[in-house]
Design a protein around this motif. Structure first.
Motif, PDB file in Angstrom:
ATOM      1  N   LYS A 170      37.023 -35.026 -32.216  1.00 29.68           N
ATOM      2  CA  LYS A 170      36.216 -36.170 -32.613  1.00 29.68           C
ATOM      3  C   LYS A 170      35.780 -36.065 -34.088  1.00 29.68           C
ATOM      4  N   ILE A 171      35.458 -34.859 -34.539  1.00 30.56           N
ATOM      5  CA  ILE A 171      34.991 -34.669 -35.920  1.00 30.56           C
ATOM      6  C   ILE A 171      36.126 -34.893 -36.914  1.00 30.56           C
ATOM      7  N   ASP A 172      37.317 -34.356 -36.611  1.00 27.35           N
ATOM      8  CA  ASP A 172      38.466 -34.580 -37.496  1.00 27.35           C
ATOM      9  C   ASP A 172      38.778 -36.076 -37.607  1.00 27.35           C
ATOM     10  N   LYS A 218      36.731 -38.566 -37.283  1.00 26.71           N
ATOM     11  CA  LYS A 218      35.676 -39.196 -38.086  1.00 26.71           C
ATOM     12  C   LYS A 218      35.894 -38.896 -39.571  1.00 26.71           C
ATOM     13  N   ILE A 219      36.239 -37.655 -39.894  1.00 25.15           N
ATOM     14  CA  ILE A 219      36.526 -37.280 -41.284  1.00 25.15           C
ATOM     15  C   ILE A 219      37.667 -38.137 -41.836  1.00 25.15           C
ATOM     16  N   SER A 253      29.381 -34.692 -44.922  1.00 22.99           N
ATOM     17  CA  SER A 253      28.803 -33.789 -43.925  1.00 22.99           C
ATOM     18  C   SER A 253      27.645 -34.457 -43.192  1.00 22.99           C
ATOM     19  N   GLU A 275      27.325 -37.707 -42.655  1.00 21.08           N
ATOM     20  CA  GLU A 275      27.864 -38.758 -41.785  1.00 21.08           C
ATOM     21  C   GLU A 275      28.520 -38.211 -40.523  1.00 21.08           C
ATOM     22  N   ILE A 276      29.093 -37.006 -40.595  1.00 24.94           N
ATOM     23  CA  ILE A 276      29.751 -36.455 -39.405  1.00 24.94           C
ATOM     24  C   ILE A 276      28.848 -35.502 -38.623  1.00 24.94           C
ATOM     25  N   THR A 291      32.201 -28.666 -43.119  1.00 21.61           N
ATOM     26  CA  THR A 291      32.836 -29.957 -43.434  1.00 21.61           C
ATOM     27  C   THR A 291      33.939 -29.753 -44.455  1.00 21.61           C
TER      28      THR A 291
END
Length: 157
Positions: free
Chosen positions: A9-11, A13-14, A30, A32-33, A40
C-alpha cells in the motif's frame, strides 16, 4: 511475459504521489504516506534502483513554447522484417519532432506522435523527412484538434 513487481500500500501511494508531483520534497512525501523521512527515502531509492521509476520530467505546455500542432501517424513499411524495422527506427530516432513511436498491430506497423510548430512545419517534416525514409511505404495522418485527456499518470495494479 513481463515481470510484474508486487507493491504494498505504501509503495502504491508513493508512486501515485510522485507521478502527480515529482518535485515534492521527501519531508512532504513522508508526511503524506505516514512514514518518517528516512524509510520514505529508502523506499523511493529502491523503486528507482529497481527501474520502476525510470526518470523524472517536467511536463511542458506545448502551445506556450510554440508547438501548436500534434498529429498521429500510422506508418506502413515496405518490408516486415527486423532489418527494415531497425533501419526505420534509425531514421525516426533522429527526428526530434517524433515524440513517441509504437510498434502496433492493425492497419499499420508503427504509430507515431509528432509535435510541430504549425501546419507548415508539419508539412515540411512530412515531405522532407518522414516520407523520405526509404522503408516507408505509406502513411496516414490524423491531426489532433484538441486533447481532452493527456495524463501521464499510470494506474498502479
Amino acid at each position: 511475459m513481463a515481470y510484474q513487481q508486487k507493491f504494498d500500500k505504501i509503495d502504491r501511494k508513493i508512486l501515485e504521489i510522485l507521478q502527480k508531483s515529482a518535485k515534492i520534497t521527501n519531508a512532504q512525501l513522508s508526511k503524506e504516506i505516514g512514514l518518517s523521512p528516512a524509510p520514505t527515502l529508502e523506499r523511493v531509492k529502491k523503486l528507482e534502483q529497481s527501474g520502476i521509476i525510470k526518470s523524472y520530467h517536467a511536463k511542458l505546455d506545448t502551445e506556450k513554447i510554440g508547438l501548436g500542432v500534434s498529429t498521429f501517424l500510422i506508418i506502413n513499411l515496405k518490408g516486415h522484417n527486423k532489418e527494415t524495422y531497425g533501419a526505420f527506427m534509425e531514421h525516426i530516432n533522429k527526428i526530434d519532432e517524433v515524440v513517441e513511436c509504437h510498434l502496433i498491430t492493425g492497419s499499420g506497423e508503427f504509430l507515431l506522435k509528432v509535435i510541430t510548430q504549425d501546419i507548415a512545419s508539419y508539412q515540411t517534416l512530412m515531405l522532407d523527412h518522414i516520407s523520405a525514409i526509404p522503408e516507408v511505404d505509406n502513411m496516414q495522418s490524423m491531426v489532433v484538434l484538441s486533447s481532452l485527456k493527456d495524463s501521464k499518470v499510470m494506474p498502479i495494479p
